[in-house]
Design a protein around this motif. Structure first.
Motif, PDB file in Angstrom:
ATOM      1  N   LEU A 371      16.741  40.993  -5.396  1.00 37.77           N
ATOM      2  CA  LEU A 371      15.978  41.838  -4.487  1.00 37.77           C
ATOM      3  C   LEU A 371      16.165  43.304  -4.858  1.00 37.77           C
ATOM      4  O   LEU A 371      17.277  43.719  -5.200  1.00 37.77           O
ATOM      5  N   PRO A 372      15.094  44.094  -4.775  1.00 38.81           N
ATOM      6  CA  PRO A 372      15.251  45.531  -4.984  1.00 38.81           C
ATOM      7  C   PRO A 372      16.225  46.113  -3.953  1.00 38.81           C
ATOM      8  O   PRO A 372      16.279  45.644  -2.805  1.00 38.81           O
ATOM      9  N   ASP A 373      16.997  47.099  -4.352  1.00 42.13           N
ATOM     10  CA  ASP A 373      17.985  47.699  -3.449  1.00 42.13           C
ATOM     11  C   ASP A 373      17.352  48.162  -2.147  1.00 42.13           C
ATOM     12  O   ASP A 373      17.935  48.019  -1.067  1.00 42.13           O
ATOM     13  N   TRP A 374      16.145  48.723  -2.237  1.00 39.79           N
ATOM     14  CA  TRP A 374      15.505  49.284  -1.046  1.00 39.79           C
ATOM     15  C   TRP A 374      15.041  48.198  -0.079  1.00 39.79           C
ATOM     16  O   TRP A 374      14.764  48.488   1.084  1.00 39.79           O
ATOM     17  N   GLN A 375      14.950  46.940  -0.535  1.00 37.94           N
ATOM     18  CA  GLN A 375      14.672  45.840   0.381  1.00 37.94           C
ATOM     19  C   GLN A 375      15.956  45.187   0.881  1.00 37.94           C
ATOM     20  O   GLN A 375      16.026  44.750   2.026  1.00 37.94           O
ATOM     21  N   GLU A 376      16.955  45.141   0.015  1.00 35.91           N
ATOM     22  CA  GLU A 376      18.206  44.492   0.410  1.00 35.91           C
ATOM     23  C   GLU A 376      18.994  45.340   1.409  1.00 35.91           C
ATOM     24  O   GLU A 376      19.670  44.795   2.297  1.00 35.91           O
ATOM     25  N   ALA A 377      18.908  46.668   1.303  1.00 36.29           N
ATOM     26  CA  ALA A 377      19.717  47.547   2.163  1.00 36.29           C
ATOM     27  C   ALA A 377      19.455  47.331   3.651  1.00 36.29           C
ATOM     28  O   ALA A 377      20.411  47.196   4.432  1.00 36.29           O
ATOM     29  N   PRO A 378      18.192  47.296   4.115  1.00 39.06           N
ATOM     30  CA  PRO A 378      18.003  47.060   5.557  1.00 39.06           C
ATOM     31  C   PRO A 378      18.470  45.682   6.002  1.00 39.06           C
ATOM     32  O   PRO A 378      18.960  45.531   7.125  1.00 39.06           O
ATOM     33  N   LEU A 379      18.339  44.679   5.130  1.00 35.54           N
ATOM     34  CA  LEU A 379      18.855  43.351   5.477  1.00 35.54           C
ATOM     35  C   LEU A 379      20.362  43.379   5.641  1.00 35.54           C
ATOM     36  O   LEU A 379      20.919  42.786   6.581  1.00 35.54           O
ATOM     37  N   ALA A 380      21.048  44.079   4.731  1.00 35.03           N
ATOM     38  CA  ALA A 380      22.512  44.167   4.817  1.00 35.03           C
ATOM     39  C   ALA A 380      22.938  44.885   6.091  1.00 35.03           C
ATOM     40  O   ALA A 380      23.900  44.483   6.761  1.00 35.03           O
ATOM     41  N   GLY A 381      22.239  45.955   6.434  1.00 30.98           N
ATOM     42  CA  GLY A 381      22.566  46.681   7.657  1.00 30.98           C
ATOM     43  C   GLY A 381      22.355  45.842   8.896  1.00 30.98           C
ATOM     44  O   GLY A 381      23.157  45.876   9.837  1.00 30.98           O
ATOM     45  N   LEU A 382      21.266  45.069   8.913  1.00 33.92           N
ATOM     46  CA  LEU A 382      21.022  44.155  10.030  1.00 33.92           C
ATOM     47  C   LEU A 382      22.147  43.138  10.128  1.00 33.92           C
ATOM     48  O   LEU A 382      22.650  42.846  11.217  1.00 33.92           O
ATOM     49  N   GLY A 383      22.558  42.606   8.988  1.00 30.71           N
ATOM     50  CA  GLY A 383      23.624  41.610   8.993  1.00 30.71           C
ATOM     51  C   GLY A 383      24.934  42.146   9.539  1.00 30.71           C
ATOM     52  O   GLY A 383      25.650  41.450  10.270  1.00 30.71           O
ATOM     53  N   ARG A 384      25.268  43.380   9.181  1.00 31.92           N
ATOM     54  CA  ARG A 384      26.512  43.973   9.708  1.00 31.92           C
ATOM     55  C   ARG A 384      26.450  44.108  11.222  1.00 31.92           C
ATOM     56  O   ARG A 384      27.443  43.855  11.925  1.00 31.92           O
ATOM     57  N   TRP A 385      25.298  44.492  11.750  1.00 26.76           N
ATOM     58  CA  TRP A 385      25.159  44.618  13.205  1.00 26.76           C
ATOM     59  C   TRP A 385      25.247  43.241  13.863  1.00 26.76           C
ATOM     60  O   TRP A 385      25.895  43.076  14.904  1.00 26.76           O
ATOM     61  N   MET A 386      24.618  42.242  13.238  1.00 27.18           N
ATOM     62  CA  MET A 386      24.613  40.902  13.823  1.00 27.18           C
ATOM     63  C   MET A 386      25.994  40.266  13.819  1.00 27.18           C
ATOM     64  O   MET A 386      26.314  39.452  14.702  1.00 27.18           O
ATOM     65  N   GLU A 387      26.838  40.592  12.853  1.00 29.85           N
ATOM     66  CA  GLU A 387      28.196  40.041  12.829  1.00 29.85           C
ATOM     67  C   GLU A 387      28.948  40.365  14.108  1.00 29.85           C
ATOM     68  O   GLU A 387      29.749  39.572  14.593  1.00 29.85           O
ATOM     69  N   VAL A 388      28.678  41.524  14.670  1.00 21.55           N
ATOM     70  CA  VAL A 388      29.381  41.971  15.875  1.00 21.55           C
ATOM     71  C   VAL A 388      28.606  41.609  17.136  1.00 21.55           C
ATOM     72  O   VAL A 388      29.190  41.195  18.139  1.00 21.55           O
ATOM     73  N   HIS A 389      27.279  41.736  17.086  1.00 20.92           N
ATOM     74  CA  HIS A 389      26.472  41.657  18.306  1.00 20.92           C
ATOM     75  C   HIS A 389      25.587  40.419  18.378  1.00 20.92           C
ATOM     76  O   HIS A 389      24.735  40.312  19.267  1.00 20.92           O
ATOM     77  N   GLY A 390      25.790  39.476  17.458  1.00 19.04           N
ATOM     78  CA  GLY A 390      24.913  38.317  17.398  1.00 19.04           C
ATOM     79  C   GLY A 390      24.862  37.488  18.671  1.00 19.04           C
ATOM     80  O   GLY A 390      23.872  36.799  18.921  1.00 19.04           O
ATOM     81  N   GLU A 391      25.914  37.555  19.500  1.00 22.33           N
ATOM     82  CA  GLU A 391      25.905  36.762  20.738  1.00 22.33           C
ATOM     83  C   GLU A 391      24.778  37.172  21.677  1.00 22.33           C
ATOM     84  O   GLU A 391      24.359  36.381  22.531  1.00 22.33           O
ATOM     85  N   ALA A 392      24.270  38.405  21.534  1.00 28.02           N
ATOM     86  CA  ALA A 392      23.160  38.878  22.367  1.00 28.02           C
ATOM     87  C   ALA A 392      21.812  38.449  21.808  1.00 28.02           C
ATOM     88  O   ALA A 392      20.766  38.749  22.396  1.00 28.02           O
ATOM     89  N   VAL A 393      21.829  37.753  20.667  1.00 27.68           N
ATOM     90  CA  VAL A 393      20.597  37.355  19.982  1.00 27.68           C
ATOM     91  C   VAL A 393      20.537  35.836  19.820  1.00 27.68           C
ATOM     92  O   VAL A 393      19.674  35.171  20.384  1.00 27.68           O
ATOM     93  N   TYR A 394      21.466  35.260  19.041  1.00 27.07           N
ATOM     94  CA  TYR A 394      21.431  33.829  18.760  1.00 27.07           C
ATOM     95  C   TYR A 394      21.559  32.998  20.033  1.00 27.07           C
ATOM     96  O   TYR A 394      22.410  33.269  20.889  1.00 27.07           O
ATOM     97  N   GLY A 395      20.712  32.006  20.159  1.00 28.49           N
ATOM     98  CA  GLY A 395      20.831  31.065  21.267  1.00 28.49           C
ATOM     99  C   GLY A 395      20.469  31.615  22.621  1.00 28.49           C
ATOM    100  O   GLY A 395      20.645  30.918  23.631  1.00 28.49           O
ATOM    101  N   THR A 396      19.977  32.839  22.689  1.00 28.26           N
ATOM    102  CA  THR A 396      19.642  33.427  23.983  1.00 28.26           C
ATOM    103  C   THR A 396      18.225  33.051  24.402  1.00 28.26           C
ATOM    104  O   THR A 396      17.442  32.505  23.620  1.00 28.26           O
ATOM    105  N   ARG A 397      17.908  33.380  25.638  1.00 29.65           N
ATOM    106  CA  ARG A 397      16.560  33.204  26.172  1.00 29.65           C
ATOM    107  C   ARG A 397      16.161  34.498  26.898  1.00 29.65           C
ATOM    108  O   ARG A 397      17.024  35.296  27.277  1.00 29.65           O
TER     109      ARG A 397
END
Length: 492
Positions: A371-397
């Motif tokens: 992946l080009p760096d400019w596409q991978e960077a936002p994905l990586a940033g999202l992943g770092r946020w989800m590692e901490v805050h994923g409970e507010a997203v996964y499995g929710t309604r």
């Protein structure tokens, strides 16, 4: 989940509903990979919904922001893509000259590394383009193209990526363009009238598409069948869905399976738009038609709005789909301003999930699978946020209310999960002291800031919940408040 046996009838398959895994997953990565990954170019313009509304379909097709449409756009003599192609490759180089270049680079692609990028982004599923509109297949299909013949990758890219994705704990979905097939009628789409030629209607094409998708089901057992544009008129779609659900009990299908009437393919979209855009003038067409939409098929487990999403909770399951930029495939002509930042991506996901949606975010690998760096960077940033805050997203309604603002005018999105109400602040508030004006609190027991050990001071006064945030907050695009128990919270 106990599997049902589905019959090849609409009465049977329309009883199917999205299984819990899809409801819980929330985030997928959409990989557009193919011959168009070699040039990886499209003009720098706004997103497709904006240019369609402002300029109309003919201008949009000449200035198409989707790099994966390169094979069509390059055939328009007055298009920026044609000018770029002539300068970069020469005026006599055909699109199919990209085949050996893609074959060579993709033959050694590290697909485990590509799957790892998706997993680290927080994705629970991946969708791969097995065949886009130009007809080139990413698996060694035994079904030849009616015009192009053996038009496919030698390496089983679909199978190898499917194995890599599953090895990393994610589910695999397969995209297939069942509507457009440009080589079949040797069509170039200059305007919406060309939709009639770009979507083959003959029995032989119906057999071809059906055989392809059945081959994909048999070989790879995809968790998602993600069709695009529509489906041939003569195809027995109810039988295809029944066989798929029986083979993959927890599988899901999207909504882009509309079968055309005898008047012509995709007549609901084409007639109303062509009549307005071509015969009358685009400026006279009602705004509600000036967008890329996909009229409803007889059955779908979820809908797929593209580069748009609703401003309210939708009861039916849906999936917002878009690229990190204005293209799904990689476009090296895009500028940083055209690409979502990690903060944008976090806020987009939170907003979509609060309204009962999933997010399928598109990126375009290079021919070698990186992946080009400019596409991978936002994905990586999202992943770092989800590692901490994923409970507010996964499995929710969704909660009763999707969105609100605090007394300090900070946007808030709400989700429910595990007995908690999650209130996600979509930015760092300007003031430490704030009130959740939409929330009426009863016997609330606890207010916590997810990922922060410092206690949160709070009080309830006549049902209004006021919160004093810690003096120092992490440098995050969004901050998640965990309110317990959710049963003591109600909308105002």
């Amino acid at each position: 989940m106990i599997a049902s046996v589905f019959e090849p009838t609409w009465e049977s398959v329309t009883t199917h509903r999205a299984p819990p895994w899809y409801e819980d997953a929330k985030l997928g990565v959409f990989l557009h990979w193919g011959l168009y990954s070699v040039p990886a170019w499209a003009p720098r313009v706004p997103d497709i919904q904006t240019i369609l509304k402002q300029h109309g379909p003919r201008w949009m097709l000449r200035h198409n922001p989707y790099a994966e449409w390169y094979a069509n756009t390059v055939e328009l003599p007055d298009s920026p893509t044609r000018r770029h192609h002539d300068e970069a490759y020469g005026p006599h180089v055909p699109y199919d000259d990209f085949v050996p270049l893609f074959e060579k680079a993709s033959s050694t692609a590290d697909l485990s590394a590509l799957a790892s990028v998706c997993r680290r982004a927080g994705a629970r599923y991946v969708v791969l383009t097995t065949k886009h509109h130009e007809g080139y297949c990413l698996w060694p299909t035994a079904v030849p193209h009616p015009v192009k013949g053996a038009y496919h990758a030698r390496r089983d890219l679909v199978g190898d990526l499917t194995d890599a994705v599953r090895d990393q704990g994610m589910r695999m979905g397969l995209y297939y363009s069942g509507g457009y097939d440009w080589p079949y009628n040797r069509v170039v789409m200059r305007g919406l009238a060309d939709v009639l030629l770009a979507t083959p209607t003959g029995m032989d094409y119906a057999r071809y598409a059906d055989a392809h998708v059945r081959e994909l089901i048999t070989r790879y057992r995809p968790s998602i069948l993600w069709n695009d544009i529509g489906w041939p008129r003569h195809g027995d779609l109810a039988a295809l869905f029944a066989d798929y659900y029986n083979a993959v009990p927890e599988g899901v299908v999207n909504d882009r399976w509309l079968q055309p009437s005898r008047r012509g393919p995709l007549v609901d979209t084409a007639v109303r738009l062509v009549a307005g855009a071509v015969e009358v003038g685009w400026r006279l067409v009602p705004d509600r038609y000036k967008q890329v939409t996909f009229p409803g098929a007889k059955h779908a487990d979820f809908t797929t709005p593209e580069y748009i999403h609703p401003d309210h909770i939708v009861s039916r399951k849906w999936e917002a789909t878009r690229g990190v930029g204005h293209s799904f495939g990689a476009n090296h002509n895009e500028a940083p301003a055209d690409v979502l930042s990690a903060s944008d991506l976090v806020r987009l996901l939170v907003d979509v999930v609060a309204k009962n949606g999933n997010l399928l975010i598109g990126v375009g690998p290079a021919p070698d699978g990186t992946l080009p760096d400019w596409q991978e960077a936002p994905l990586a940033g999202l992943g770092r946020w989800m590692e901490v805050h994923g409970e507010a997203v996964y499995g929710t309604r969704p909660w009763t209310v999707a969105a609100a603002t605090t007394s300090a005018s900070t946007e808030v999105r709400f989700t429910l999960g595990g007995g908690h109400l999650y209130a996600t602040l979509m930015d760092t508030p300007s003031s430490r002291r704030t009130t959740l004006r939409t929330v009426v609190a009863g016997d609330l027991r606890q207010v916590e800031l997810v990922g922060v050990d410092t206690p949160v001071d709070w009080n309830v006064d006549d049902g209004s919940l006021s919160i004093t945030l810690p003096e120092r907050l992490p440098d995050n695009p969004a901050h998640v408040l965990r309110l317990t128990p959710a049963s003591e919270l109600h909308p105002r």
